[in-house]
Structure formats: C-alpha cells, structure tokens
Design an enzyme around this catalytic site. Structure first.
Site, PDB file in Angstrom:
ATOM      1  N   GLY A 174       0.775  -1.247   0.000  1.00 56.24           N
ATOM      2  CA  GLY A 174       0.000   0.000   0.000  1.00 56.24           C
ATOM      3  C   GLY A 174       0.801   1.289   0.000  1.00 56.24           C
ATOM      4  O   GLY A 174       0.226   2.359   0.196  1.00 56.24           O
ATOM      5  N   TRP A 219       2.329   2.921  -2.516  1.00 52.19           N
ATOM      6  CA  TRP A 219       1.954   3.838  -3.617  1.00 52.19           C
ATOM      7  C   TRP A 219       0.600   4.468  -3.308  1.00 52.19           C
ATOM      8  O   TRP A 219       0.403   5.667  -3.474  1.00 52.19           O
ATOM      9  CB  TRP A 219       1.903   3.086  -4.962  1.00 52.19           C
ATOM     10  N   ASP A 260      -5.363  -5.557  -5.417  1.00 54.75           N
ATOM     11  CA  ASP A 260      -4.247  -6.504  -5.302  1.00 54.75           C
ATOM     12  C   ASP A 260      -4.793  -7.886  -4.961  1.00 54.75           C
ATOM     13  O   ASP A 260      -5.902  -8.028  -4.442  1.00 54.75           O
ATOM     14  CB  ASP A 260      -3.253  -6.063  -4.216  1.00 54.75           C
ATOM     15  N   ASP A 298       2.217  -1.250 -10.289  1.00 53.86           N
ATOM     16  CA  ASP A 298       3.498  -1.793  -9.823  1.00 53.86           C
ATOM     17  C   ASP A 298       3.359  -3.317  -9.738  1.00 53.86           C
ATOM     18  O   ASP A 298       4.145  -3.986  -9.073  1.00 53.86           O
ATOM     19  CB  ASP A 298       3.785  -1.186  -8.438  1.00 53.86           C
ATOM     20  N   LYS A 318       4.827  -1.173 -14.393  1.00 52.98           N
ATOM     21  CA  LYS A 318       6.116  -1.874 -14.256  1.00 52.98           C
ATOM     22  C   LYS A 318       6.169  -3.045 -15.223  1.00 52.98           C
ATOM     23  O   LYS A 318       5.165  -3.729 -15.452  1.00 52.98           O
ATOM     24  CB  LYS A 318       6.257  -2.388 -12.824  1.00 52.98           C
TER      25      LYS A 318
HETATM   26  C1  LIG Z   1       5.899  -4.914  -5.839  1.00 55.36           C
HETATM   27  S1  LIG Z   1       4.342  -5.282  -5.172  1.00 55.36           S
HETATM   28  C2  LIG Z   1       3.541  -3.729  -5.215  1.00 55.36           C
HETATM   29  C3  LIG Z   1       4.012  -2.754  -4.155  1.00 55.36           C
HETATM   30  C4  LIG Z   1       3.096  -1.548  -4.026  1.00 55.36           C
HETATM   31  N1  LIG Z   1       3.187  -0.689  -5.203  1.00 55.36           N
HETATM   32  C5  LIG Z   1       3.433  -0.698  -2.821  1.00 55.36           C
HETATM   33  O1  LIG Z   1       4.006   0.370  -3.002  1.00 55.36           O
HETATM   34  O2  LIG Z   1       3.106  -1.105  -1.702  1.00 55.36           O
HETATM   35  C6  LIG Z   1       3.581  -6.141  -6.509  1.00 55.36           C
HETATM   36  C7  LIG Z   1       2.158  -6.568  -6.221  1.00 55.36           C
HETATM   37  O3  LIG Z   1       1.528  -6.997  -7.443  1.00 55.36           O
HETATM   38  C8  LIG Z   1       0.470  -7.852  -7.036  1.00 55.36           C
HETATM   39  N2  LIG Z   1      -0.109  -8.560  -8.183  1.00 55.36           N
HETATM   40  C9  LIG Z   1       0.507  -9.433  -9.028  1.00 55.36           C
HETATM   41  N3  LIG Z   1      -0.357  -9.916  -9.947  1.00 55.36           N
HETATM   42  C10 LIG Z   1      -1.575  -9.321  -9.681  1.00 55.36           C
HETATM   43  C11 LIG Z   1      -2.864  -9.415 -10.278  1.00 55.36           C
HETATM   44  N4  LIG Z   1      -3.113 -10.217 -11.330  1.00 55.36           N
HETATM   45  N5  LIG Z   1      -3.861  -8.668  -9.754  1.00 55.36           N
HETATM   46  C12 LIG Z   1      -3.638  -7.870  -8.680  1.00 55.36           C
HETATM   47  N6  LIG Z   1      -2.437  -7.742  -8.073  1.00 55.36           N
HETATM   48  C13 LIG Z   1      -1.411  -8.452  -8.574  1.00 55.36           C
HETATM   49  C14 LIG Z   1       1.144  -8.756  -6.002  1.00 55.36           C
HETATM   50  O4  LIG Z   1       0.195  -9.398  -5.185  1.00 55.36           O
HETATM   51  C15 LIG Z   1       2.023  -7.748  -5.256  1.00 55.36           C
HETATM   52  O5  LIG Z   1       1.415  -7.316  -4.055  1.00 55.36           O
END
Ligand SMILES: C[S@@+](CC[C@H](N)C(=O)[O-])C[C@H]1O[C@@H](n2cnc3c(N)ncnc32)[C@H](O)[C@@H]1O
Length: 200
Positions: free
Chosen positions: A53, A55, A74, A115, A155
């Site tokens: 969370g 961002w 997410d 992200d 990303k």
């Molecule tokens: C690097 S983390 C994001 C960090 C976030 N931007 C932050 O600042 O807290 C990547 C996230 O992408 C999510 N994710 C991956 N595939 C997804 C999907 N199909 N739908 C929703 N979330 C997804 C993962 O669960 C993970 O929590």
C-alpha cells in the site's frame, strides 16, 4: 568496504519506515511523479498491484491530497491502518472477469498506476513472460478505462516484450517512454513504462 547496493536499499527502507510507508517502493513513484507529473489533486486513480500500500498511501497523502479517489487492487489485502478514506480497496486478480468488472464499475480514471509483479521463480524467461502478461493487461484496461488526457505508469521486467508494449503505448499516448527510477535496486531488472496524455 561498504556494500553500496545494501546501503542504498537500507536508506530507502529506513526512510519508508520513518515516514510510515509499508514498503520502500514508494520512492520509485515519488521519483516518477516528480519528473512526469502524472497525478494532481482531485484525480481518480487506479492502483493495480497495490499491496502492501505504499503507492496508494503516497497518492492519498502527497498527490491527490485527500481529494479524489484511489481504487487499489491486489491479490493481497493492503497493509494500511487505517485505510485512507479516499481508497476503495478491491482484493483479487485484477484481470479475472469478476474483479475487472468491478474496476470498470469504479472507472473511468484520470491515472492508472501499476506496480504489479508476478511471484518470481528465478527463471528469467518465465518471470519476464508473466510480467509482460500483466503489462499487456494493464494497457488493455487503460485503453478502455483511462480518460482522454489521462496518464499511465506500469512496471515491466526488462526482456523481449517491453518494446512491443511501448509501441502499443506510443499509439495510445502523446508521449510514451521507459524510465528507471534511482530507487530501483541495482540488481533489479524492472523498468517503468510511462504514457502521458492519452489521445482521444
Ligand atoms: C511490488 S508489489 C507492489 C508494491 C506496491 N506498489 C506498494 O508500493 O506497496 C507487486 C504486487 O503486485 C500484485 N499482483 C501481481 N499480480 C496481480 C494481479 N493479477 N492482480 C492484482 N495484483 C497483482 C502482487 O500481489 C504484489 O502485491
């Protein structure tokens, strides 16, 4: 001798902790927004891959400044306590039929930030292919749900598909480019693709 990579990651992690963010990734968005001005107060923002969370919290505090709306999606729940009042949290796969329909219901958006990243396996081909799949789906969602003049950041893991995604974005936006924030870990192969000013 000091390990510069570890020093850098430690300083971002410590700063995130001090400023109340659950992850150091917040400083990537800070840097992206400082140079590209993606989000302004009052905007409706979709955050894909939002957990834990950072961002979302940064958008709430620093960019929309408590005015506007953030739809944060997410696979996992946000780790924000409390969840800011501007946030609509949606837990599930952003690209499943059901969750995508909910994202559409909450749209359209002035900015989409993603992200989202797959669970990495260590196999570069597998990881890059999965990242491309997420990126392509985010672009498809933006084609449908991003308002005209809206902005997009997503990303992607660097590999074969990045140029194709960027090419699609060049057709959709007045300007599209790749950007690597300094806050990315030195050994990371992630990069961000930015689309500015969606065409009509
Ligand atoms: C690097 S983390 C994001 C960090 C976030 N931007 C932050 O600042 O807290 C990547 C996230 O992408 C999510 N994710 C991956 N595939 C997804 C999907 N199909 N739908 C929703 N979330 C997804 C993962 O669960 C993970 O929590």
């Amino acid at each position: 001798m000091a390990n510069s990579r570890r020093d850098k990651s430690d300083s971002y992690t410590l700063r995130a902790h001090k400023e109340g963010y659950p992850a150091r990734s917040v400083y990537k968005l800070e840097e992206i927004n400082a140079s590209h001005h993606l989000i302004k107060p009052g905007d409706r923002v979709l955050d894909v891959g939002a957990a834990p969370g950072s961002w979302t919290l940064f958008v709430h505090r620093a960019l929309i400044k408590g005015q506007g709306k953030i739809v944060s999606c997410d696979l996992n729940p946000l780790r924000l306590d409390p969840v800011p009042p501007t946030v609509v949290e949606i837990t599930g796969d952003a690209f499943s039929k059901e969750i995508r329909a909910r994202l559409v219901e909450e749209g359209p958006y002035d900015c989409i930030i993603s992200d989202a990243a797959p669970m990495t396996t260590g196999n570069r081909t597998v990881d890059t292919t999965r990242s491309e799949y997420l990126a392509e789906n985010v672009v498809a969602l933006a084609a449908e749900q991003l308002a005209v003049h809206g902005n997009l950041v997503l990303k992607i893991f660097q590999g074969g598909g990045q140029e194709a995604v960027l090419k699609t974005m060049r057709g959709m936006f007045t300007k599209a480019k790749a950007f690597k924030p300094k806050a990315c870990r030195d050994d990371s192969f992630e990069i961000y693709l930015i689309g500015l000013d969606k065409k009509a």
